[in-house]
Design a protein around this motif. Sequence first.
Motif, PDB file in Angstrom:
ATOM      1  N   PHE A 116       0.819  -1.222   0.000  1.00 32.07           N
ATOM      2  CA  PHE A 116       0.000   0.000   0.000  1.00 32.07           C
ATOM      3  C   PHE A 116       0.851   1.270   0.000  1.00 32.07           C
ATOM      4  O   PHE A 116       0.351   2.342   0.309  1.00 32.07           O
ATOM      5  N   LYS A 117       2.103   1.161  -0.373  1.00 33.41           N
ATOM      6  CA  LYS A 117       2.989   2.327  -0.397  1.00 33.41           C
ATOM      7  C   LYS A 117       3.025   2.911  -1.807  1.00 33.41           C
ATOM      8  O   LYS A 117       3.076   2.177  -2.790  1.00 33.41           O
ATOM      9  N   PRO A 118       2.999   4.257  -1.899  1.00 29.20           N
ATOM     10  CA  PRO A 118       2.976   4.863  -3.234  1.00 29.20           C
ATOM     11  C   PRO A 118       4.275   4.617  -3.998  1.00 29.20           C
ATOM     12  O   PRO A 118       5.352   4.538  -3.414  1.00 29.20           O
ATOM     13  N   TYR A 132      -2.507   2.342  -3.121  1.00 19.39           N
ATOM     14  CA  TYR A 132      -2.324   3.425  -2.145  1.00 19.39           C
ATOM     15  C   TYR A 132      -3.576   4.303  -2.111  1.00 19.39           C
ATOM     16  O   TYR A 132      -4.103   4.621  -1.047  1.00 19.39           O
TER      17      TYR A 132
END
Length: 165
Positions: A116-118, A132
Amino acid sequence: RIQKLIRRLSTPLEPEALEFQPTDLHELIRRAVKTTGADELPNIQFQAELEDGPPVSVAPLEIQRVLHNLLINAVESIRGKGEIQLKLNRYGTNICITVKDTGCGMSQEYIDNDLFKPFRTSKEKGLGIGLYQCRTIVEAHQGRIEVESTQGGGSVFRVCLPLKK
């Protein structure tokens, strides 16, 4: 466009900024399936395990964006050889939309460290912003997004939104 995207990604999405309205999630799911082209796949199933009831209060365009991203990921994951299942269920005070695919799946390490990290992606082509954005939107609805996946064994994404009284 890139500056606008970065500005949007770096600004937290507040519930007050969303336009909540009564929404038929069955219809929202149908629209998301249509806009992704998933309705043309012979291997997509939709199961509604929820009686028709009052509409749920959500920001429909934002939740449709979440569904769109999850469906695109599922379609890309199966690469034309697998199945996608969509379910709509009620669990206590939550309504959950589940997108399950039999695609390539993800490693637990990737889920724990990058999912879920950009700007992190497991795809050859992709920006790494879709999930994200999904999490940001779902959390702004005071909901949660869950994932189960096995590398080579598919993925399950579950979006749980609280039912408002």
